[in-house]
Write an enzyme that holds these catalytic residues in place. Structure first.
Site: not given
Lengths: 208, 259
Positions: B11, B130
Site C-alpha cells: 500500500d 472488496d
C-alpha cells in the site's frame, strides 16, 4: 544496438528496460530505416494475430522481418511475436502470418482438463520448460527455473527438430523454438526474473 | 503445470509503503521501490502497488514510484488505486506496470473494463473487488456484497454476479479482497473465494487475512484461488517468501521455488 519491433502490439518498454539493465543499447521503432541499423532484432508483442499482422504490413515490417531472417540477423520472438513467425494462426477465424517457419498456431482445447480439474485459459502465470535440446541462448538454465506465460494460443511447428523446449499445461506444447539465426519463446523473458534476464543477455551475445 | 502465485501487496501513500487494519490506521513501513526489489529478489511471483492516496496531486508521485520500480524488478507488477479512466491506465502501463487494477471506477462505470481490455488487452486488466458478508437475499444470493471506495460504501451488488459480469466485460483477473478478513491475520475468506473461483474462468487472487503459511495453503487448495496476496506477513519480517513457499511446497502445492 538491438532493434525492438514496434507494431502497436502491447507495451514494449519492459523489454527495453530489461536490455538497459545490462547496459545494451536499443531502439523501439516501426521505421524500417531505423531498424536496419540494428545488429539484432527482438520481435515481442501481446494481443491478437489479425490486428498485429495488419500493423506489420502497414509499416512493411512483415517483409523486413523475412529479409532480416534470410540475411542472418539474430532474431528473438516473444509471445505473440513467436506465433506470428509461423504460417497461420487459428485466432480471429484464421489469419495468415509471416511463414518464416512452417507450422500453425492453435488454441488450447476447450475444455482443458488435467487430473479431473478444468484448467483456465489463458495459461497465465509461472511454468517450467522441459528442455529438449541445448542452445547457446538457453545455456546454463536450471531445469527447475520457471517463466512467466500469458497466452491462449501456442505454436505447432511442422519440423519437430526446431523444438528446443516444451511446457505442460493440460497438454504439452512447444514453448521454445530455435532455427538457424532465429529463437522464439512463448513466455515473457522480460518478466521472468533472473532466468529470463539470463536468456535476454545470452541472446544479445549470441553469434549464430 | 502452473505454479500458484504468491503476490506481495504494497500500500503506497505519498510515495511510502504503509499498512493498516481493515483499511484504517495506516502506519509507514518503508520505501516501496526498495521493498519491491527486495521481494522480487526473495522470490515473490508478482508485486502489487495499491495507491491509497490516489488524488490527482499525488498521481505524479505514484507514477515516479512505478517508473523507478520498473527499472529494478523483472516480474509482473500491477498498480491499483484511484484509476478512473483509460488515460490513467495508459499512464501506469507506460510507466512500466504490467497490469492495472480497477475497483470503484469499474463498479461505477463497468464500461471501463471493456474499454481497458480492448485498448490494452485483457491480460492488463485486473478487477479489484472488496466484499463483505451479509445475510443472503434475493438481491445478494451469494451472501457477499460488493463495497466501493476502499470499503466505505456498500453497493447492493452480489459479489459472484459482479465477478462474472467483469469477466464478460473483459477483465483478465480478479483480485478478491474480503473486508471482514483484511488485516486480521486470521485467514482468508475461503467461502467467497471458492464461490468466485468456481464461477469464473479467469484467475482469482485471494486477498485479505493472511497471517501464516497455513492460511495460504487453505485458500490455494480449499479456496481454489490461483494466487494469494500477502502484505503484513512479510512486511514485518514474520515470514520470508522462501519460508512460505517451502511450506506450501512441502504440503504439495506447486509453487515457484527456484529463481
Amino acid at each position: 544496438m538491438i532493434g525492438i519491433i514496434d507494431y502497436l502490439a502491447g507495451n514494449l518498454t519492459s523489454v527495453a528496460r530489461a536490455l538497459s539493465y545490462f547496459g545494451y543499447k536499443w531502439i523501439i521503432s516501426s521505421d524500417i530505416s531505423e531498424l536496419k541499423k540494428a545488429e539484432r532484432i527482438i520481435f515481442p508483442g501481446v494481443g491478437a494475430a489479425k490486428s498485429a499482422m495488419e500493423s506489420l504490413k502497414k509499416f512493411g515490417l512483415d517483409e523486413f522481418l523475412k529479409e532480416s531472417f534470410l540475411k542472418g540477423t539474430p532474431i528473438l520472438g516473444i509471445c505473440l511475436g513467436t506465433q506470428i513467425i509461423f504460417e497461420e494462426s487459428k485466432e480471429d477465424g484464421g489469419t495468415k502470418t509471416l511463414g518464416i517457419l512452417k507450422g500453425k498456431v492453435v488454441r488450447f482445447p476447450d475444455p482443458l482438463i488435467s487430473n479431473g480439474e478444468k484448467l483456465k485459459v489463458p495459461h497465465m502465470g509461472w511454468n517450467k520448460v522441459i528442455w529438449k535440446k541445448s542452445h547457446p541462448v538457453f545455456a546454463n538454465l536450471d531445469p527447475d527455473y520457471e517463466y512467466y506465460f500469458v497466452h491462449s494460443y501456442y505454436v505447432l511447428p511442422e519440423d519437430k527438430e526446431i523444438i528446443l523446449g516444451t511446457t505442460f499445461y493440460g497438454i504439452e506444447f512447444s514453448s521454445v523454438i530455435g532455427y538457424k539465426n532465429l529463437v522464439a519463446v512463448q513466455f515473457h523473458p522480460e518478466k521472468s526474473g533472473k532466468p529470463g534476464l539470463q536468456i535476454l543477455k545470452q541472446f544479445c551475445e549470441w553469434k549464430p | 503445470m502452473l505454479s500458484k502465485r504468491i503476490i506481495v501487496c504494497l500500500d503506497v501513500k505519498d510515495g511510502k509503503t504503509t499498512k493498516g487494519v481493515k483499511f484504517k490506521n495506516n502506519v509507514e513501513v518503508g520505501d516501496p521501490v526498495e521493498m519491491a526489489e527486495k521481494y522480487y529478489l526473495e522470490g515473490a511471483d508478482e508485486i502489487v502497488f495499491y495507491d491509497i492516496t490516489a488524488s490527482a496531486e499525488h498521481r505524479g508521485i505514484m507514477l515516479d514510484v512505478v517508473r523507478r520500480t520498473a527499472e529494478r524488478i523483472f516480474i509482473p507488477f500491477s498498480v491499483g488505486g484511484g484509476i478512473k479512466s483509460l488515460d490513467d491506465m495508459r499512464d501506469v502501463l507506460l510507466a512500466g506496470a504490467e497490469k492495472v487494477s480497477i475497483n470503484t471506477a469499474a463498479v461505477l462505470n463497468p464500461k471501463l473494463i471493456y474499454e481497458g481490455a480492448k485498448a490494452f488487452g485483457s491480460q492488463c486488466i485486473v478487477l479489484g473487488m472488496d466484499v463483505k458478508k451479509v445475510e443472503p437475499s434475493s438481491k445478494i444470493p451469494s451472501g457477499y456484497e460488493v463495497w466501493i471506495k476502499g470499503g466505505r460504501q456498500p453497493m447492493g451488488i452480489d459479489a459472484v454476479w459482479w465477478a462474472k459480469e467483469a469477466e464478460n466485460l473483459g477483465a483478465g483477473e480478479i483480485c478478491l479482497n474480503s473486508i471482514d478478513a483484511d488485516g486480521t491475520k486470521e485467514g482468508y475468506e475461503l467461502t467467497i473465494t471458492k464461490m468466485i473461483a468456481e464461477a469464473v474462468n479467469i484467475p482469482v487472487i485471494a486477498s485479505g487475512g493472511a497471517g501464516c503459511p497455513e492460511h495460504l495453503y487453505q485458500v490455494l487448495t480449499k479456496g481454489k484461488a490461483d494466487a494469494a496476496l500477502i502484505a503484513s506477513m512479510v512486511h514485518y519480517g514474520m515470514y520470508s517468501i522462501k519460508e512460505i513457499k517451502d511450506y506450501l511446497n512441502n504440503r504439495g502445492v506447486k509453487v515457484r521455488i527456484k529463481w
